[in-house]
Design an enzyme around this catalytic site. Structure first.
Site, mmCIF file in Angstrom:
data_model
loop_
_atom_site.group_PDB
_atom_site.id
_atom_site.type_symbol
_atom_site.label_atom_id
_atom_site.label_comp_id
_atom_site.label_asym_id
_atom_site.label_seq_id
_atom_site.Cartn_x
_atom_site.Cartn_y
_atom_site.Cartn_z
ATOM 1 N N ARG A 23 -42.364 34.595 -5.411
ATOM 2 C CA ARG A 23 -42.649 34.442 -3.501
ATOM 3 C C ARG A 23 -42.098 32.572 -4.208
ATOM 4 O O ARG A 23 -43.343 32.511 -2.778
ATOM 5 C CB ARG A 23 -43.597 35.415 -3.258
ATOM 6 C CG ARG A 23 -43.218 36.548 -3.289
ATOM 7 C CD ARG A 23 -42.556 36.991 -2.330
ATOM 8 N NE ARG A 23 -41.552 38.770 -2.493
ATOM 9 C CZ ARG A 23 -41.104 38.482 -3.570
ATOM 10 N NH1 ARG A 23 -40.519 37.840 -4.316
ATOM 11 N NH2 ARG A 23 -41.179 40.394 -4.195
ATOM 12 N N SER B 97 -44.633 42.028 3.980
ATOM 13 C CA SER B 97 -46.221 42.607 2.605
ATOM 14 C C SER B 97 -46.878 41.173 3.632
ATOM 15 O O SER B 97 -46.108 39.905 3.579
ATOM 16 C CB SER B 97 -45.724 42.320 1.440
ATOM 17 O OG SER B 97 -45.295 43.337 1.450
ATOM 18 N N GLU C 70 -49.028 35.577 1.735
ATOM 19 C CA GLU C 70 -47.166 35.762 1.799
ATOM 20 C C GLU C 70 -46.546 35.043 2.808
ATOM 21 O O GLU C 70 -45.457 33.818 3.010
ATOM 22 C CB GLU C 70 -46.844 36.778 1.145
ATOM 23 C CG GLU C 70 -45.321 36.471 1.151
ATOM 24 C CD GLU C 70 -43.995 37.786 0.944
ATOM 25 O OE1 GLU C 70 -45.561 38.554 -0.036
ATOM 26 O OE2 GLU C 70 -43.025 38.197 0.768
HETATM 27 C C1 LIG Z 1 -40.141 44.395 7.670
HETATM 28 C C2 LIG Z 1 -39.500 43.530 6.868
HETATM 29 C C3 LIG Z 1 -39.482 43.961 5.525
HETATM 30 C C4 LIG Z 1 -39.929 42.695 4.481
HETATM 31 N N1 LIG Z 1 -39.711 42.963 3.162
HETATM 32 C C5 LIG Z 1 -39.271 42.440 2.375
HETATM 33 C C6 LIG Z 1 -39.672 42.615 0.851
HETATM 34 O O1 LIG Z 1 -39.010 43.742 0.496
HETATM 35 N N2 LIG Z 1 -39.094 41.433 -0.203
HETATM 36 C C7 LIG Z 1 -39.718 39.770 0.247
HETATM 37 O O2 LIG Z 1 -39.611 39.200 -0.527
HETATM 38 N N3 LIG Z 1 -39.590 39.337 1.708
HETATM 39 C C8 LIG Z 1 -39.306 40.050 2.693
HETATM 40 N N4 LIG Z 1 -40.156 40.244 3.957
HETATM 41 C C9 LIG Z 1 -40.178 38.963 4.124
HETATM 42 C C10 LIG Z 1 -39.134 38.108 4.663
HETATM 43 O O3 LIG Z 1 -37.922 38.812 4.918
HETATM 44 C C11 LIG Z 1 -38.727 37.294 3.629
HETATM 45 O O4 LIG Z 1 -39.638 36.470 2.999
HETATM 46 C C12 LIG Z 1 -37.435 36.023 3.946
HETATM 47 O O5 LIG Z 1 -36.689 36.220 3.000
HETATM 48 C C13 LIG Z 1 -37.664 34.897 5.129
HETATM 49 O O6 LIG Z 1 -36.729 34.690 5.710
HETATM 50 P P1 LIG Z 1 -36.802 33.627 6.836
HETATM 51 O O7 LIG Z 1 -34.847 33.209 7.289
HETATM 52 O O8 LIG Z 1 -37.045 35.200 7.585
HETATM 53 O O9 LIG Z 1 -37.037 33.067 6.836
HETATM 54 P P2 LIG Z 1 -38.817 31.921 8.086
HETATM 55 O O10 LIG Z 1 -39.522 33.084 8.299
HETATM 56 O O11 LIG Z 1 -37.728 31.810 9.192
HETATM 57 O O12 LIG Z 1 -39.363 31.402 6.725
HETATM 58 C C14 LIG Z 1 -39.968 31.125 5.667
HETATM 59 C C15 LIG Z 1 -40.435 30.009 5.531
HETATM 60 O O13 LIG Z 1 -38.940 29.664 4.584
HETATM 61 C C16 LIG Z 1 -38.545 27.736 5.337
HETATM 62 N N5 LIG Z 1 -37.055 28.165 5.167
HETATM 63 C C17 LIG Z 1 -36.363 29.129 6.458
HETATM 64 N N6 LIG Z 1 -34.740 28.460 5.766
HETATM 65 C C18 LIG Z 1 -35.192 27.445 5.522
HETATM 66 C C19 LIG Z 1 -34.311 26.389 4.950
HETATM 67 N N7 LIG Z 1 -32.654 26.455 4.987
HETATM 68 N N8 LIG Z 1 -34.472 25.302 4.261
HETATM 69 C C20 LIG Z 1 -35.417 24.909 4.080
HETATM 70 N N9 LIG Z 1 -36.701 25.630 4.588
HETATM 71 C C21 LIG Z 1 -36.531 27.278 4.867
HETATM 72 C C22 LIG Z 1 -39.515 28.261 6.811
HETATM 73 O O14 LIG Z 1 -39.332 26.687 6.987
HETATM 74 C C23 LIG Z 1 -40.614 28.585 6.164
HETATM 75 O O15 LIG Z 1 -41.180 28.062 5.400
HETATM 76 C C24 LIG Z 1 -40.200 41.270 4.296
HETATM 77 C C25 LIG Z 1 -40.198 40.672 5.903
HETATM 78 C C26 LIG Z 1 -39.949 41.975 6.850
HETATM 79 C C27 LIG Z 1 -39.842 42.126 8.457
#
Ligand SMILES: Cc1cc2nc3c(=O)[nH]c(=O)nc-3n(C[C@H](O)[C@H](O)[C@H](O)COP(=O)(O)OP(=O)(O)OC[C@H]3O[C@@H](n4cnc5c(N)ncnc54)[C@H](O)[C@@H]3O)c2cc1C
Length: 310
Positions: free
Chosen positions: A183, A233, A303
């Protein structure tokens, strides 16, 4: 960077009005609309990024005038303070999401939806992204977090990432340079923005790929409280343990503060059961960590990324 809490000055506001389409500039935007927890106060401004050129222009300018900003994907791993965020939020997920396939490679802009890229891969008979079918983030967010599930992770399929430094310099980082870990990636510690991701996948049987992705999604539905807002998570997996099991064994299944609850279905998830505030969620996270530490001596590390003042 301006310090948190400092107001955005007039010159920055004017610059934004001159360089961003009015429909892409959302002033005083409630962040609850942009996070899967469905909580969070107002961002001073949310900017829906259109293309690379605009992104580079804004980032270079913000660097020059020390304007604080935050890069937003789908907000699926994000807890925004009830007091909101006084800086600029760069929303990648709305327009900056083109995807193209060339042979075994997929090129996706940072704001592309990861599940949609997984579907594109399947439609082209490309295997490797089945694990990502149910991770509700953007490609950029997934790279930053090295998102993973069911023995798959971004590290296995990302060949190269085009990043932008805070000074406005564009660089290509290969897989090794990304320093992917559990992660985490180099971007957790270095101020880079993800612009584009190149995936390298393996040819496979389209139906098998689709079946595998659907099976992972079915397992999620069975085990995870997908019917409630959450950020997945809440805590990282501590080495040698499972966060959900520790929380359950600490007697916290269903434990609630305000509108935030430890899910009864999966104790590793904190869910918003109705009108939770960010401080309900933060307080619950603190209490859960404290109780698990007390009982088992294990430190739970969030996380979920936090934005704003807590
Ligand atoms: C129902 C559910 C299930 C999930 N299951 C999983 C799973 O199985 N495995 C898992 O790993 N995660 C899981 N997640 C968590 C999440 O979906 C992941 O961590 C995902 O990768 C986050 O992406 P995001 O675009 O929503 O990032 P955000 O939440 O918008 O941002 C997360 C971080 O990334 C940074 N960021 C985002 N985009 C960029 C960019 N282009 N450049 C630089 N920094 C950036 C942000 O500044 C922040 O620090 C789950 C979440 C939910 C709600």
């Amino acid at each position: 960077m301006v310090k948190a809490g400092e107001m955005m000055n007039q010159a920055v506001k004017e610059f934004l009005k001159e360089n961003v389409l009015p429909e892409d500039l959302l002033w005083k935007e409630p962040m609850e609309k942009h996070t899967t927890f469905r909580v969070g106060g107002e961002a001073e401004v949310l900017i829906q990024i259109r293309d690379e050129e605009q992104l580079q222009k804004l980032v270079s300018y913000f660097g020059k005038v020390s304007q604080e900003y935050f890069v937003l994907g789908k907000g699926s791993n994000l807890l925004v303070s009830d007091q909101g965020y006084q800086g600029a939020v760069l929303d990648m997920s709305r327009h900056f999401s083109q995807v193209r396939v060339e042979g075994n490679r997929i090129y996706a802009q940072a704001g592309a939806s990861l599940p949609q890229v997984a579907v594109t891969a399947a439609n082209h008979g490309l295997s490797g992204l089945e694990f990502a079918a149910g991770i509700p983030g953007t490609v950029g967010g997934a790279v930053v977090m090295n998102a993973g599930a069911y023995d798959g992770e971004m590290k296995q399929v990302v060949r190269c990432v085009t990043v932008l430094s805070h000074e406005g310099e564009v660089m290509e980082l290969d897989n090794a340079t990304m320093e992917f870990g559990y992660r985490t990636s180099i971007i957790k510690n270095r101020p880079f923005l993800v612009q584009e991701v190149m995936f390298e996948l393996c040819p496979g049987d389209k139906d098998e790929i689709m079946k595998k992705g659907a099976e992972f999604n079915r397992r999620r539905k069975d085990k995870q409280p997908l019917e409630y807002p959450s950020a997945g998570s809440t805590f990282k997996r501590p080495e040698g343990y499972f966060a959900g099991k520790l929380i359950m064994d600490a007697g916290l299944r269903g434990y609630r503060i305000g509108g935030a609850q430890v899910s009864e279905k999966h104790c590793g998830f904190i869910i918003n059961v109705g009108n939770a505030t960010a401080s309900d969620i933060q307080d619950l996270m603190d209490e859960v960590s404290e109780k698990v530490k007390e009982q088992f001596g294990v430190r739970l590390e969030p996380e979920v990324v936090r934005l704003g003042q807590f």
